[in-house]
Design a protein around this motif. Structure first.
Motif, PDB file in Angstrom:
ATOM      1  N   PHE A  33       7.616 -31.963  20.106  1.00  0.00           N
ATOM      2  CA  PHE A  33       6.229 -32.408  20.082  1.00  0.00           C
ATOM      3  C   PHE A  33       5.901 -33.090  18.751  1.00  0.00           C
ATOM      4  N   PHE A  34       6.511 -32.623  17.656  1.00  0.00           N
ATOM      5  CA  PHE A  34       6.249 -33.124  16.314  1.00  0.00           C
ATOM      6  C   PHE A  34       7.315 -34.089  15.809  1.00  0.00           C
ATOM      7  N   LEU A  35       8.412 -34.191  16.506  1.00  0.00           N
ATOM      8  CA  LEU A  35       9.601 -34.882  15.998  1.00  0.00           C
ATOM      9  C   LEU A  35       9.380 -36.375  15.763  1.00  0.00           C
ATOM     10  N   VAL A  36       9.733 -36.809  14.554  1.00  0.00           N
ATOM     11  CA  VAL A  36       9.882 -38.230  14.251  1.00  0.00           C
ATOM     12  C   VAL A  36      11.377 -38.487  14.425  1.00  0.00           C
ATOM     13  N   PRO A  37      11.772 -39.246  15.454  1.00  0.00           N
ATOM     14  CA  PRO A  37      13.205 -39.404  15.739  1.00  0.00           C
ATOM     15  C   PRO A  37      13.951 -40.133  14.629  1.00  0.00           C
ATOM     16  N   LYS A  38      15.235 -39.839  14.533  1.00  0.00           N
ATOM     17  CA  LYS A  38      16.101 -40.422  13.504  1.00  0.00           C
ATOM     18  C   LYS A  38      15.932 -41.937  13.428  1.00  0.00           C
ATOM     19  N   SER A  39      15.758 -42.598  14.557  1.00  0.00           N
ATOM     20  CA  SER A  39      15.623 -44.058  14.571  1.00  0.00           C
ATOM     21  C   SER A  39      14.384 -44.544  13.821  1.00  0.00           C
ATOM     22  N   LEU A  74      25.025 -40.982  -4.239  1.00  0.00           N
ATOM     23  CA  LEU A  74      24.043 -39.909  -4.086  1.00  0.00           C
ATOM     24  C   LEU A  74      24.701 -38.532  -4.058  1.00  0.00           C
ATOM     25  N   ARG A  75      25.915 -38.450  -3.554  1.00  0.00           N
ATOM     26  CA  ARG A  75      26.597 -37.151  -3.518  1.00  0.00           C
ATOM     27  C   ARG A  75      26.876 -36.620  -4.921  1.00  0.00           C
ATOM     28  N   GLU A  76      26.817 -37.503  -5.938  1.00  0.00           N
ATOM     29  CA  GLU A  76      27.063 -37.113  -7.332  1.00  0.00           C
ATOM     30  C   GLU A  76      25.785 -36.674  -8.052  1.00  0.00           C
ATOM     31  N   VAL A  77      24.651 -36.827  -7.412  1.00  0.00           N
ATOM     32  CA  VAL A  77      23.370 -36.498  -8.044  1.00  0.00           C
ATOM     33  C   VAL A  77      23.020 -35.044  -7.733  1.00  0.00           C
ATOM     34  N   PRO A  78      22.814 -34.217  -8.754  1.00  0.00           N
ATOM     35  CA  PRO A  78      22.398 -32.831  -8.492  1.00  0.00           C
ATOM     36  C   PRO A  78      21.049 -32.806  -7.778  1.00  0.00           C
ATOM     37  N   LYS A  79      20.946 -31.967  -6.760  1.00  0.00           N
ATOM     38  CA  LYS A  79      19.709 -31.847  -5.982  1.00  0.00           C
ATOM     39  C   LYS A  79      18.948 -30.613  -6.445  1.00  0.00           C
ATOM     40  N   ASN A  80      17.662 -30.791  -6.645  1.00  0.00           N
ATOM     41  CA  ASN A  80      16.813 -29.705  -7.119  1.00  0.00           C
ATOM     42  C   ASN A  80      16.497 -28.700  -6.015  1.00  0.00           C
ATOM     43  N   MET A  81      16.448 -29.161  -4.771  1.00  0.00           N
ATOM     44  CA  MET A  81      16.174 -28.248  -3.665  1.00  0.00           C
ATOM     45  C   MET A  81      16.865 -28.739  -2.409  1.00  0.00           C
ATOM     46  N   MET A  82      17.113 -27.822  -1.526  1.00  0.00           N
ATOM     47  CA  MET A  82      17.730 -28.156  -0.238  1.00  0.00           C
ATOM     48  C   MET A  82      16.704 -27.870   0.839  1.00  0.00           C
ATOM     49  N   ASN A  83      16.217 -28.919   1.478  1.00  0.00           N
ATOM     50  CA  ASN A  83      15.304 -28.693   2.593  1.00  0.00           C
ATOM     51  C   ASN A  83      16.060 -27.960   3.689  1.00  0.00           C
ATOM     52  N   LYS A  84      15.506 -26.863   4.148  1.00  0.00           N
ATOM     53  CA  LYS A  84      16.137 -26.117   5.239  1.00  0.00           C
ATOM     54  C   LYS A  84      15.882 -26.853   6.543  1.00  0.00           C
ATOM     55  N   THR A  85      16.867 -26.781   7.426  1.00  0.00           N
ATOM     56  CA  THR A  85      16.765 -27.443   8.728  1.00  0.00           C
ATOM     57  C   THR A  85      16.275 -26.472   9.779  1.00  0.00           C
ATOM     58  N   VAL A  86      15.807 -27.036  10.891  1.00  0.00           N
ATOM     59  CA  VAL A  86      15.497 -26.228  12.071  1.00  0.00           C
ATOM     60  C   VAL A  86      16.195 -26.845  13.274  1.00  0.00           C
ATOM     61  N   SER A  87      16.418 -26.022  14.240  1.00  0.00           N
ATOM     62  CA  SER A  87      16.946 -26.461  15.524  1.00  0.00           C
ATOM     63  C   SER A  87      15.818 -27.114  16.305  1.00  0.00           C
ATOM     64  N   ILE A  88      16.176 -27.945  17.239  1.00  0.00           N
ATOM     65  CA  ILE A  88      15.182 -28.555  18.124  1.00  0.00           C
ATOM     66  C   ILE A  88      14.415 -27.483  18.904  1.00  0.00           C
ATOM     67  N   ILE A 146      12.931 -35.694  11.817  1.00  0.00           N
ATOM     68  CA  ILE A 146      12.181 -34.814  10.918  1.00  0.00           C
ATOM     69  C   ILE A 146      10.847 -34.439  11.551  1.00  0.00           C
ATOM     70  N   VAL A 147      10.281 -33.375  11.019  1.00  0.00           N
ATOM     71  CA  VAL A 147       8.895 -33.007  11.295  1.00  0.00           C
ATOM     72  C   VAL A 147       8.178 -33.095   9.959  1.00  0.00           C
ATOM     73  N   LYS A 148       7.103 -33.883   9.925  1.00  0.00           N
ATOM     74  CA  LYS A 148       6.350 -34.072   8.685  1.00  0.00           C
ATOM     75  C   LYS A 148       5.346 -32.941   8.475  1.00  0.00           C
ATOM     76  N   ARG A 149       5.224 -32.521   7.222  1.00  0.00           N
ATOM     77  CA  ARG A 149       4.289 -31.458   6.869  1.00  0.00           C
ATOM     78  C   ARG A 149       2.869 -31.779   7.348  1.00  0.00           C
ATOM     79  N   GLY A 150       2.441 -33.010   7.152  1.00  0.00           N
ATOM     80  CA  GLY A 150       1.092 -33.395   7.548  1.00  0.00           C
ATOM     81  C   GLY A 150       0.840 -33.227   9.030  1.00  0.00           C
ATOM     82  N   ASP A 151       1.838 -33.490   9.860  1.00  0.00           N
ATOM     83  CA  ASP A 151       1.670 -33.324  11.307  1.00  0.00           C
ATOM     84  C   ASP A 151       1.470 -31.858  11.678  1.00  0.00           C
ATOM     85  N   ILE A 152       2.180 -30.975  10.990  1.00  0.00           N
ATOM     86  CA  ILE A 152       2.037 -29.541  11.248  1.00  0.00           C
ATOM     87  C   ILE A 152       0.666 -29.055  10.791  1.00  0.00           C
TER      88      ILE A 152
END
Length: 140
Positions: A11-17, A80-94, A123-129
């Protein structure tokens, strides 16, 4: 306590495309230019197979430039794989629940969504939720 209906993640999904993302083998410069053009502060990073790897933020890129004393030209040579990431966004299943989305969106700008084979599908955007919850709670 207000009981919310249980919409599906789809319902909230912004598709990869429709999502702006980069490959982990893209350069810092490519990410910086794409983020500037689209006015984003964070974008998903995928591997060559299409799996979600991480999220790159403006802060991650700026800290790398500062700490390594890089020029803008230098960003052409750093993946980009060489750049340290400050946080890892957790994923969810569909198939995730609205509760999972709300909890993650409290700490993340967006929630990456993966399918049963762990492929990034959007993705699901915070604003949509937030808008959904607001409408359910206050627009009775």
């Amino acid at each position: 306590m207000v009981k919310l209906e249980q919409p599906l993640v789809a319902f909230f999904l912004v598709p990869k495309s429709e999502v702006i993302y980069e490959n982990e083998n893209s350069t810092m410069r490519q990410a910086l230019e794409r983020m500037e053009y689209h006015r984003y502060t964070a974008i998903p990073i995928l591997d060559d197979s299409g799996h979600y790897v991480s999220t790159i933020t403006e802060g991650d890129l700026l800290w790398k430039i500062k700490n390594d004393q890089l020029s803008f030209q230098d960003t052409n040579n750093i993946k980009l794989r060489e750049v340290p990431k400050n946080m890892m966004n957790k994923t969810v299943s569909i198939n995730a629940s609205i509760e999972e989305l709300v909890l993650l969106a409290a700490r993340q700008n967006f929630v990456p969504v993966i399918d049963d084979q762990q492929y990034f599908i959007g993705i699901v955007k915070r604003g949509d939720i937030i808008n959904y919850c607001y409408n359910k709670l206050f627009k009775v």
